[in-house]
Design an enzyme around this catalytic site. Structure first.
Site, mmCIF file in Angstrom:
data_model
loop_
_atom_site.group_PDB
_atom_site.id
_atom_site.type_symbol
_atom_site.label_atom_id
_atom_site.label_comp_id
_atom_site.label_asym_id
_atom_site.label_seq_id
_atom_site.Cartn_x
_atom_site.Cartn_y
_atom_site.Cartn_z
ATOM 1 N N HIS A 56 0.979 -1.165 -0.233
ATOM 2 C CA HIS A 56 -0.045 0.179 -0.007
ATOM 3 C C HIS A 56 0.967 1.245 0.024
ATOM 4 O O HIS A 56 0.560 2.221 -0.627
ATOM 5 C CB HIS A 56 -1.003 -0.081 1.124
ATOM 6 C CG HIS A 56 -1.797 1.078 1.274
ATOM 7 N ND1 HIS A 56 -1.563 2.116 2.110
ATOM 8 C CD2 HIS A 56 -2.775 1.548 0.747
ATOM 9 C CE1 HIS A 56 -2.294 3.170 1.979
ATOM 10 N NE2 HIS A 56 -3.182 2.878 1.245
ATOM 11 N N GLU A 115 2.090 2.039 -3.398
ATOM 12 C CA GLU A 115 0.950 2.755 -4.287
ATOM 13 C C GLU A 115 0.922 4.113 -4.177
ATOM 14 O O GLU A 115 0.895 4.894 -5.071
ATOM 15 C CB GLU A 115 -0.455 2.047 -3.925
ATOM 16 C CG GLU A 115 -1.607 2.772 -4.543
ATOM 17 C CD GLU A 115 -2.753 2.766 -3.579
ATOM 18 O OE1 GLU A 115 -3.659 3.687 -3.442
ATOM 19 O OE2 GLU A 115 -3.202 1.610 -2.813
ATOM 20 N N HIS A 116 1.239 4.718 -2.707
ATOM 21 C CA HIS A 116 1.378 5.962 -2.504
ATOM 22 C C HIS A 116 2.539 6.694 -3.082
ATOM 23 O O HIS A 116 2.502 7.741 -3.750
ATOM 24 C CB HIS A 116 1.293 6.343 -1.111
ATOM 25 C CG HIS A 116 -0.252 6.256 -0.487
ATOM 26 N ND1 HIS A 116 -0.705 7.405 0.065
ATOM 27 C CD2 HIS A 116 -1.094 5.391 -0.218
ATOM 28 C CE1 HIS A 116 -1.914 6.940 0.460
ATOM 29 N NE2 HIS A 116 -2.102 5.751 0.383
ATOM 30 N N GLU A 175 4.466 10.710 3.011
ATOM 31 C CA GLU A 175 3.500 9.894 2.797
ATOM 32 C C GLU A 175 3.298 9.297 4.236
ATOM 33 O O GLU A 175 1.993 8.601 4.366
ATOM 34 C CB GLU A 175 3.956 9.062 1.689
ATOM 35 C CG GLU A 175 3.668 9.782 0.427
ATOM 36 C CD GLU A 175 2.408 10.370 0.113
ATOM 37 O OE1 GLU A 175 1.285 9.531 0.247
ATOM 38 O OE2 GLU A 175 2.169 11.642 -0.128
ATOM 39 N N GLU A 201 -5.082 8.481 6.809
ATOM 40 C CA GLU A 201 -5.705 7.469 6.172
ATOM 41 C C GLU A 201 -6.434 6.419 7.300
ATOM 42 O O GLU A 201 -7.581 5.905 7.301
ATOM 43 C CB GLU A 201 -5.213 6.842 5.125
ATOM 44 C CG GLU A 201 -5.857 5.976 4.141
ATOM 45 C CD GLU A 201 -5.246 5.430 3.079
ATOM 46 O OE1 GLU A 201 -5.845 4.500 2.381
ATOM 47 O OE2 GLU A 201 -4.179 6.029 2.612
#
Length: 505
Positions: free
Chosen positions: A101, A104-105, A175, A182
């Site tokens: 994940h 992906e960022h 991030e 998130e």
């Protein structure tokens, strides 16, 4: 005068209907109404008139990279193109959960040719395009929605961010904060929380039971080296599919992919080999998070399901449709085609209920997720378990035919644009190794009858272990052993509710 005449005419039409509805002696319409305009007898309908879609074309490069295109829908002059990778959180190394994940960022933070995130964003926005990505437990996807003329540029961008990412230190640190925020947002989404707990209960000690975002300590420690190692290990040509749909030309896309996608490893290791080396094992267990301050209880009950390629996967999809979905806010109660939804509505037992069927490479989960008032938990649990058990012994042709129709409609609604078509084809290439035409898929669905449903339910429900996840006030929620015992015992309470419902209809 004319308006008054029309109003009187409308009243004459409406009032007799209301009189029949109020004085018919039935509390809810018959479930047969769902098949009033279709045959109640299972048959093999001809779906070809509305499924004559342009065929999907597939090519495989010498590197093992597969390319699938489908010129549908092409009328809008828009196209969707993406890279589907057979890699997700399931394949992370111990102690690095969250890497897939995080990657992906970081993919959109610059490359050697596009050194900053701003440069990348400006290029995408100047085309009027959209660039996005998502990560699941077994797959990662990067895709772009563009005008048909910009497909080559989109492929260039996608290949660049995956082959030559920079991972600048300042972006890496930024991030971390984005993902932690998130994570806080996800904690407020109870459906996500429940399913994460359910996976942890069902797949104890296995990466499939880990969350996709990963724990806080990992998010704070994942390094550039971890990301680079994950790409070199899992982003290999044999485990990748480039899927394009809409206003696309297959031969042109193949030539462009051959030109741009040159820097990936050709390691022949397949996902099936990785799964075979570390198979997921279903565990009958539970995760309970007691929180008496919450007004509602959220819980999920799951059985071991099927893998994507298991012959039982389609009967389980039909079973999911039979169980149905219900939400108090939608206003469909006694009128639902689902016997379980009608029972919940009649007994005022829940706020919402949804059946789920999740497939993975070698296993799956299927069951019911519900939200209810704490004082309704016991009765709701009894009703749900009775309905599970009923599927193994008493299913009508009417409800199976209805479920098949609903399933086929849902599948067709899923391909309402180039993005959905591209996604469907990319996922099928990873899971099935081919594109299953809708004519074949619908024929498989139409072959599911009552006997198939009951046989499948006996194989997956009767005397089988259960995984349970629950959050909220849990005092009235039965123990796991109680749920397990209801996979083979009678329940007079819920039998009476279903009998009353049948008599009313």
């Amino acid at each position: 005068m004319a308006a008054a005449s029309i109003a009187r005419s409308e009243r004459r039409l409406v009032l007799p209907y209301l009189h029949r509805l109020l004085h018919s002696g039935a509390s809810s319409p018959s479930p047969n109404r769902f098949l009033r305009h279709a045959s109640p007898v299972p048959r093999d309908p001809d779906h070809s008139p509305f499924l004559r879609l342009p065929a999907a074309r597939v090519s495989t490069l010498p590197t093992g990279l597969r390319i699938v295109t489908q010129a549908h829908p092409a009328a809008t002059r828009m196209a969707s193109v993406g890279v589907w990778v057979d890699a997700g959180s399931r394949f992370e190394l111990p102690g690095t959960n969250g890497t897939a994940h995080f990657l992906e960022h970081m993919a959109f933070k610059g490359t050697t040719r596009r050194p900053t995130a701003v440069a990348l964003e400006v290029e995408i926005e100047n085309m009027g395009a959209r660039l996005n990505a998502y990560t699941s437990r077994e797959q990662t996807t990067y895709f772009a929605d563009v005008q048909g003329r910009d497909v080559p540029t989109a492929l260039d961008v996608l290949s660049d961010i995956l082959q030559y990412p920079c991972f600048p230190a300042n972006a890496l640190q930024r991030e971390r904060g984005v993902i932690l925020r998130e994570m806080d947002e996800v904690q407020g989404m109870m459906d996500e929380v429940i399913f994460d707990h359910l996976h942890a209960a069902a797949f104890q000690g296995h990466p499939l039971g880990d969350t996709i975002l990963g724990p806080v300590e990992n998010i704070k420690s994942i390094s550039k080296k971890d990301l680079e190692q994950y790409i070199s290990t899992h982003y290999t040509c044999p485990r990748m599919v480039v899927s394009a749909a809409g206003a696309v030309n297959h031969d042109e896309v193949v030539d462009q992919v051959r030109e741009f996608f040159t820097g990936f490893s050709t390691d022949p290791t397949t996902v099936d080999q990785l799964v075979e080396a570390n198979p997921a094992i279903f565990t009958g267990s539970e995760v309970r998070v007691e929180n008496p301050e919450m007004p509602l209880t959220h819980f999920a009950i799951a059985f071991k399901g099927s893998s994507w390629a298991d012959p039982s996967s389609i009967p389980l999809m039909v079973i999911q449709s039979i169980l149905g979905t219900w939400n108090r806010n939608v206003g469909v109660g006694n009128c639902s085609g689902s016997a379980l939804a009608r029972g919940i509505s009649n007994g005022n037992l829940a706020e919402s209920m949804i059946a789920f069927n999740t497939n993975y490479r070698d296993i799956g989960l299927f069951g019911i997720c519900a939200t209810a008032q704490p004082d309704s938990l016991y009765d709701l649990s009894r009703l749900i378990m009775q309905e599970f058990r009923r599927l193994a012994f008493e299913v009508s042709e009417t409800e199976v035919a209805r479920a098949r129709n609903q399933l086929k409609s849902a599948l067709l609604l899923h391909i309402d644009g180039s993005t959905a078509v591209s996604e469907n084809n990319g996922r099928q290439m990873l899971t099935y190794g081919r594109i299953m035409p809708f004519l074949e898929l619908f024929a498989r669905i139409d072959a599911v009858d009552c006997d198939t449903i009951m046989e499948t339910a006996k194989d997956f429900i009767i005397d089988k272990d259960i995984a349970l996840a629950a959050v909220g006030p849990l005092t009235s929620l039965p123990e796991l052993s109680w749920f397990r015992s209801r996979t083979y015992s009678d329940d007079e309470f819920t039998s009476r509710i279903f009998l009353q419902d049948a008599q009313n209809n």
